[in-house]
Motif scaffolding. Structure first.
Motif, short mmCIF file in Angstrom:
data_model
loop_
_atom_site.label_atom_id
_atom_site.label_comp_id
_atom_site.label_asym_id
_atom_site.label_seq_id
_atom_site.Cartn_x
_atom_site.Cartn_y
_atom_site.Cartn_z
N VAL A 25 -0.44 5.17 -5.99
CA VAL A 25 -0.92 4.80 -7.12
C VAL A 25 -1.73 3.35 -7.54
N GLN A 26 -0.84 2.54 -6.56
CA GLN A 26 -0.69 1.32 -6.56
C GLN A 26 -1.80 0.69 -5.01
N CYS A 27 -2.46 1.49 -4.77
CA CYS A 27 -2.93 1.17 -3.80
C CYS A 27 -2.63 0.68 -2.28
N ARG A 28 -1.35 0.79 -2.14
CA ARG A 28 -0.31 -0.27 -1.57
C ARG A 28 -0.08 0.89 0.18
N SER A 29 0.00 0.62 1.31
CA SER A 29 -0.32 0.79 2.25
C SER A 29 1.71 2.13 2.43
N LEU A 30 1.17 2.63 2.82
CA LEU A 30 2.56 3.70 2.91
C LEU A 30 3.19 3.89 4.47
N ASP A 31 2.53 2.76 5.84
CA ASP A 31 2.38 2.32 6.89
C ASP A 31 5.06 2.50 7.06
N SER A 32 5.64 1.83 6.57
CA SER A 32 6.64 2.00 6.04
C SER A 32 7.31 2.95 5.97
N SER A 90 10.21 5.59 8.15
CA SER A 90 10.87 5.65 7.57
C SER A 90 11.83 7.06 7.35
N VAL A 91 10.76 7.92 6.90
CA VAL A 91 10.35 9.51 7.17
C VAL A 91 10.55 9.80 8.22
N GLY A 92 9.66 9.51 9.48
CA GLY A 92 9.58 9.56 10.25
C GLY A 92 8.44 10.56 10.94
N CYS A 93 7.23 10.31 10.38
CA CYS A 93 5.62 10.78 10.38
C CYS A 93 4.87 10.08 10.20
N GLU A 94 3.27 10.70 10.41
CA GLU A 94 2.29 9.92 10.41
C GLU A 94 1.66 9.42 8.59
N VAL A 95 1.32 8.52 8.40
CA VAL A 95 1.05 8.49 7.04
C VAL A 95 -0.58 9.47 6.92
N THR A 96 -0.94 9.73 7.48
CA THR A 96 -2.04 11.00 7.03
C THR A 96 -1.64 12.38 6.20
N PRO A 97 -0.43 13.07 7.30
CA PRO A 97 0.31 13.30 6.09
C PRO A 97 1.13 13.56 5.34
N VAL A 111 12.75 8.47 -1.54
CA VAL A 111 11.91 7.87 -0.69
C VAL A 111 9.96 8.79 -1.75
N ALA A 112 10.65 9.80 -1.69
CA ALA A 112 9.55 10.49 -2.65
C ALA A 112 9.21 9.55 -4.02
N GLY A 113 9.55 9.02 -4.97
CA GLY A 113 9.48 7.75 -5.93
C GLY A 113 8.96 7.10 -5.59
N GLU A 114 8.76 6.03 -4.11
CA GLU A 114 8.40 4.93 -3.61
C GLU A 114 6.94 5.43 -3.02
N VAL A 115 7.15 7.07 -2.47
CA VAL A 115 5.66 7.07 -1.75
C VAL A 115 4.58 6.86 -2.86
N LEU A 116 5.16 8.23 -4.08
CA LEU A 116 4.37 7.89 -5.51
C LEU A 116 3.14 6.82 -5.75
N GLU A 117 4.39 5.97 -5.87
CA GLU A 117 4.71 4.81 -6.36
C GLU A 117 3.32 3.67 -5.79
N ALA A 118 3.81 3.56 -3.94
CA ALA A 118 2.68 3.14 -2.92
C ALA A 118 1.45 3.41 -3.52
#
Length: 289
Positions: free
Chosen positions: A114-121, A125-132, A105-112
């Motif tokens: 840098v690609q300016c994609r939403s981190l919502d999903s 999956s991590v069980g947290c809010e997008v902002t933190p 998931v860490a790699g997916e978060v970083l890639e999302a």
């Protein structure tokens, strides 16, 4: 990017911690983040950032984050998560723990990011809010982005007459196309009261009219309000009554020792006041405020 940048920000944090004890806890964590970022800045690879074909005479960002991440970058990101978590808030520490337990998931978060994609999903999956969650890739990529731009140098501030400055793009950084974090006011040898916007990622500065909302472009002075609190005389909340969005501005003519990104983050009480007024912030700062 030299260590001087991080030393100046850290020194400013120490001053503000003693001046504004109500923000001491927040600033203590930010000081830890700056220390980790300073260490990362010494080893961050500039090839994490790619240069575009745009020039200062063209409309469009001049560089961007490389849209793909390799294993070495993901490993560095995971180390960064662990280092930051050591002095983090409860929320950040918990998210770091969850990311450590879900390595892919860490790699997916970083890639999302840098690609300016939403981190919502991914946040779900991590069980947290997008902002933190966004804090991690944003804080990780800042040193590399700033290194490319050289934003800490006064020469990095473009003049009002630069051809690449376009009102239609005033809400986006001309270097990396990310939104501004804060505005700065200063006098220059040519002009008094120059207003610039400071990028939330690469810390570039670019000029904008004193009477323009960077979010919606409103230019009617009757619809633009400025609010100043006694506790922060060198800061003001810039409110647009048309779009109900605000941005904080740091007046360097009043306090030349201020560091716009640091002072903006520290003045959380101004954000609380703005939210009570029903305003939306143009861009949350690094700590999600």
């Amino acid at each position: 990017m030299t260590s001087l940048t991080w030393n100046r920000r850290t020194a400013r944090v120490e001053v503000l911690r003693s001046t504004y004890p109500q923000a001491a806890s927040l600033l203590k964590f930010y000081e830890h983040v700056l220390q980790v970022q300073a260490s990362l800045a010494r080893s961050a690879r500039v090839d994490w950032v790619v240069t575009s074909c745009a020039t200062q005479q063209e409309v469009g960002p001049r560089f961007g984050l490389r849209p793909s991440v390799d294993r070495a970058q993901v490993r560095a990101f995971r180390r960064f998560i662990g280092d930051v978590a050591l002095g983090a808030t409860t929320i950040i520490s918990e998210i770091a723990r969850r990311l450590a337990g879900a390595r892919s998931v860490a790699g997916e978060v970083l890639e999302a990011f840098v690609q300016c994609r939403s981190l919502d999903s991914l946040a779900a999956s991590v069980g947290c809010e997008v902002t933190p969650l966004e804090f991690f890739p944003r804080a990780f990529m800042q040193p590399a982005a700033e290194a490319v731009v050289g934003a800490s140098s006064p020469s990095a501030i473009p003049s009002i007459g630069d051809a690449h400055v376009d009102r239609r793009l005033s809400a986006k950084c001309p270097n990396c196309a990310r939104p501004p974090q804060v505005a700065a006011l200063r006098d220059t040898p040519e002009l008094k009261g120059v207003r610039t916007l400071v990028c939330s990622l690469c810390a570039s500065e670019w000029p904008i009219s004193r009477s323009t909302c960077p979010h919606c472009g409103e230019a009617d002075p009757a619809k633009l309000e400025y609010h100043i609190a006694e506790s922060w005389p060198h800061l003001r909340v810039e409110e647009c009554r048309s779009c109900r969005v605000y941005l904080k501005a740091v007046d360097l003519r009043i306090d030349g020792t201020a560091q716009p990104l640091v002072d903006e983050l520290a003045s959380v009480e101004l954000d609380l006041w703005a939210r009570e007024r029903g305003l939306d912030k143009l861009q949350s700062n690094l700590l999600g405020l």
